[in-house]
Design an enzyme around this catalytic site. Structure first.
Site, PDB file in Angstrom:
ATOM      1  N   SER A 284      54.331   0.359  96.726  1.00 29.33           N
ATOM      2  CA  SER A 284      54.075   1.205  96.345  1.00 29.33           C
ATOM      3  C   SER A 284      54.951   2.216  95.319  1.00 29.33           C
ATOM      4  O   SER A 284      56.307   2.116  95.561  1.00 29.33           O
ATOM      5  CB  SER A 284      53.495   3.109  97.197  1.00 29.33           C
ATOM      6  OG  SER A 284      53.937   4.161  97.224  1.00 29.33           O
TER       7      SER A 284
ATOM      8  N   TYR B 220      55.616   7.037 105.403  1.00 33.70           N
ATOM      9  CA  TYR B 220      55.058   6.220 104.736  1.00 33.70           C
ATOM     10  C   TYR B 220      55.824   5.504 103.317  1.00 33.70           C
ATOM     11  O   TYR B 220      55.583   4.381 103.327  1.00 33.70           O
ATOM     12  CB  TYR B 220      53.732   6.969 103.683  1.00 33.70           C
ATOM     13  CG  TYR B 220      52.762   5.486 102.638  1.00 33.70           C
ATOM     14  CD1 TYR B 220      52.124   4.888 103.332  1.00 33.70           C
ATOM     15  CD2 TYR B 220      52.888   5.640 101.675  1.00 33.70           C
ATOM     16  CE1 TYR B 220      51.448   4.023 102.444  1.00 33.70           C
ATOM     17  CE2 TYR B 220      52.828   4.646 100.452  1.00 33.70           C
ATOM     18  CZ  TYR B 220      51.134   3.874 100.613  1.00 33.70           C
ATOM     19  OH  TYR B 220      51.312   3.031 100.077  1.00 33.70           O
TER      20      TYR B 220
HETATM   21  N1  LIG Z   1      45.577   3.399  95.933  1.00 34.70           N
HETATM   22  C1  LIG Z   1      46.760   3.926  95.938  1.00 34.70           C
HETATM   23  O1  LIG Z   1      46.966   4.778  95.102  1.00 34.70           O
HETATM   24  C2  LIG Z   1      47.555   3.014  96.699  1.00 34.70           C
HETATM   25  C3  LIG Z   1      48.849   3.412  95.642  1.00 34.70           C
HETATM   26  C4  LIG Z   1      49.844   2.389  95.956  1.00 34.70           C
HETATM   27  C5  LIG Z   1      50.041   1.447  96.999  1.00 34.70           C
HETATM   28  N2  LIG Z   1      48.785   1.481  98.061  1.00 34.70           N
HETATM   29  C6  LIG Z   1      48.919   0.150  98.904  1.00 34.70           C
HETATM   30  O2  LIG Z   1      47.560  -0.461  98.979  1.00 34.70           O
HETATM   31  C7  LIG Z   1      46.741  -1.565 100.054  1.00 34.70           C
HETATM   32  C8  LIG Z   1      45.311  -0.676 100.307  1.00 34.70           C
HETATM   33  O3  LIG Z   1      45.315   0.087  99.655  1.00 34.70           O
HETATM   34  P1  LIG Z   1      43.537   0.622  99.191  1.00 34.70           P
HETATM   35  O4  LIG Z   1      44.164   1.433  98.447  1.00 34.70           O
HETATM   36  O5  LIG Z   1      42.883  -0.205  98.419  1.00 34.70           O
HETATM   37  O6  LIG Z   1      43.039   1.275 100.350  1.00 34.70           O
HETATM   38  P2  LIG Z   1      41.610   1.382 100.629  1.00 34.70           P
HETATM   39  O7  LIG Z   1      40.691   1.453  99.785  1.00 34.70           O
HETATM   40  O8  LIG Z   1      42.134   2.240 102.266  1.00 34.70           O
HETATM   41  O9  LIG Z   1      41.214   0.159 101.844  1.00 34.70           O
HETATM   42  C9  LIG Z   1      42.772   0.200 102.813  1.00 34.70           C
HETATM   43  C10 LIG Z   1      41.948  -1.443 103.521  1.00 34.70           C
HETATM   44  O10 LIG Z   1      43.214  -1.844 104.528  1.00 34.70           O
HETATM   45  C11 LIG Z   1      41.921  -1.968 105.902  1.00 34.70           C
HETATM   46  N3  LIG Z   1      43.059  -1.438 106.732  1.00 34.70           N
HETATM   47  C12 LIG Z   1      43.638  -0.478 106.786  1.00 34.70           C
HETATM   48  N4  LIG Z   1      44.135  -0.272 107.814  1.00 34.70           N
HETATM   49  C13 LIG Z   1      43.740  -1.608 108.449  1.00 34.70           C
HETATM   50  C14 LIG Z   1      44.349  -1.876 109.441  1.00 34.70           C
HETATM   51  N5  LIG Z   1      45.460  -1.367 110.448  1.00 34.70           N
HETATM   52  N6  LIG Z   1      44.400  -3.360 109.811  1.00 34.70           N
HETATM   53  C15 LIG Z   1      43.547  -4.226 109.026  1.00 34.70           C
HETATM   54  N7  LIG Z   1      43.538  -3.735 107.946  1.00 34.70           N
HETATM   55  C16 LIG Z   1      42.924  -2.339 107.484  1.00 34.70           C
HETATM   56  C17 LIG Z   1      40.649  -1.420 104.943  1.00 34.70           C
HETATM   57  O11 LIG Z   1      39.809  -2.509 105.794  1.00 34.70           O
HETATM   58  P3  LIG Z   1      38.975  -1.566 106.598  1.00 34.70           P
HETATM   59  O12 LIG Z   1      37.917  -1.086 105.116  1.00 34.70           O
HETATM   60  O13 LIG Z   1      37.774  -2.684 107.538  1.00 34.70           O
HETATM   61  O14 LIG Z   1      38.907   0.004 107.298  1.00 34.70           O
HETATM   62  C18 LIG Z   1      40.469  -1.711 104.144  1.00 34.70           C
HETATM   63  O15 LIG Z   1      40.383  -2.834 103.386  1.00 34.70           O
HETATM   64  C19 LIG Z   1      47.736  -0.160 100.938  1.00 34.70           C
HETATM   65  O16 LIG Z   1      48.753  -1.375 101.938  1.00 34.70           O
HETATM   66  C20 LIG Z   1      48.336   1.020  99.924  1.00 34.70           C
HETATM   67  O17 LIG Z   1      49.384   1.355 100.735  1.00 34.70           O
HETATM   68  C21 LIG Z   1      47.992   2.391  97.564  1.00 34.70           C
END
Ligand SMILES: NC(=O)c1ccc[n+]([C@@H]2O[C@H](COP(=O)([O-])OP(=O)(O)OC[C@H]3O[C@@H](n4cnc5c(N)ncnc54)[C@H](OP(=O)(O)O)[C@@H]3O)[C@@H](O)[C@H]2O)c1
Length: 255
Positions: free
Chosen positions: A147, A160
């Site tokens: 991130s 985090y």
């Molecule tokens: N969005 C942002 O602004 C942002 C910025 C920087 C980094 N990130 C990173 O990018 C990654 C994805 O984020 P996102 O924005 O796509 O989030 P999201 O839309 O909330 O999607 C999260 C995904 O991870 C899965 N998940 C959550 N907890 C889990 C667990 N314990 N075991 C297995 N799967 C799990 C969820 O599965 P279910 O659908 O079954 O719940 C979903 O497929 C994360 O690592 C996050 O830290 C995000």
């Protein structure tokens, strides 16, 4: 043009948000996709169906990346899927993407919140990758999703961002140790992206969205396809000499 025919990617958390976009972008390049979900099977199956519509091949598997005790059983199901769907016993690309956001000031972060973040963002990534090593081909690639918050600090993300910082360090060690097998290992660090993450704040809270846009060189918050595209670029045939690096895809946040 399908440049990646015959390649298979495993994307954790591929049912929604960034993982979903990564799955679709990789499928468009001709990569087979195995995506995991924790609880949202319907959305995972919808991504698999969308990839099939594009003429690609995909499968979804349940996995909680925060529970190391479940990994052996997951790997048995993964082996079955590789054999049944692709007639293969190994895959090419691992994307450690699954994760959750917890917003709490340093002073108020509880041990439960800390452990939840550690399990999914650090311990799970460490041991899942370790256990998957025999299934990744020599010359394969690993991308760990970090991130922007590991580079700059915003109040509320101490725990985090510490976990994300830890996988950035882990990435360098993996790149060094797995270099002998010609496996590349990199970090992709998204900036703030409009997904469900952290309660959908960046997408749904207009004040947060404006704050992000105002502090981003390209003048807007990120969209899932910005990251899906970045992964496809990193995992393209031309990306093979990049290893041990942190690539930030944030539109230039807090430069
Ligand atoms: N969005 C942002 O602004 C942002 C910025 C920087 C980094 N990130 C990173 O990018 C990654 C994805 O984020 P996102 O924005 O796509 O989030 P999201 O839309 O909330 O999607 C999260 C995904 O991870 C899965 N998940 C959550 N907890 C889990 C667990 N314990 N075991 C297995 N799967 C799990 C969820 O599965 P279910 O659908 O079954 O719940 C979903 O497929 C994360 O690592 C996050 O830290 C995000």
């Amino acid at each position: 043009m399908n440049t990646q025919d015959g390649k298979i990617a495993l994307i954790t958390g591929g049912s929604r948000g960034l993982g979903r976009s990564m799955a679709l972008h990789l499928a468009r390049q001709g990569t087979g996709v195995i995506l995991t979900y924790r609880s949202n099977r319907t959305e995972a199956d919808a991504v698999v169906a969308e990839i099939a519509k594009l003429g690609g091949r995909a499968a979804s598997l349940q996995l909680d990346t925060a529970i190391v005790a479940g990994f052996d059983e997951f790997i048995a199901r993964l082996r079955e899927t590789l054999t049944k769907t692709w007639g293969r016993d190994r895959f090419n690309f691992l994307v450690n993407n699954a994760g959750v956001g917890v917003h709490a000031s340093f002073a108020e972060t509880s041990e439960v919140q800390f452990d939840e973040l550690m399990n999914v963002h650090l311990k799970g990534v460490f041991f899942l990758t370790q256990k998957l090593l025999p299934l990744i081909v020599d010359g394969g690639r690993i991308v760990n999703v970090s991130s922007g918050l590991a580079r700059f600090s915003l109040p509320g993300y101490a725990a985090y961002a510490s976990m994300k910082g830890a996988i950035e360090v882990l990435t360098k060690y993996l790149a060094k140790e797995l270099g002998a097998r010609k496996i590349t290992v990199n970090v992709l660090a998204p900036g703030a992206i409009e997904t469900d993450f952290g309660g959908g704040q960046v997408r749904d809270n207009s004040e947060v969205n404006r704050f992000v846009a105002a502090n981003t060189a390209l003048g807007r918050a990120g969209l899932p396809d910005d990251i899906g595209g970045a992964i496809a670029m990193l995992l393209s045939p031309d990306g093979g000499w990049i290893t041990g690096q942190r690539i930030e895809a944030s539109g230039g946040m807090f430069l």
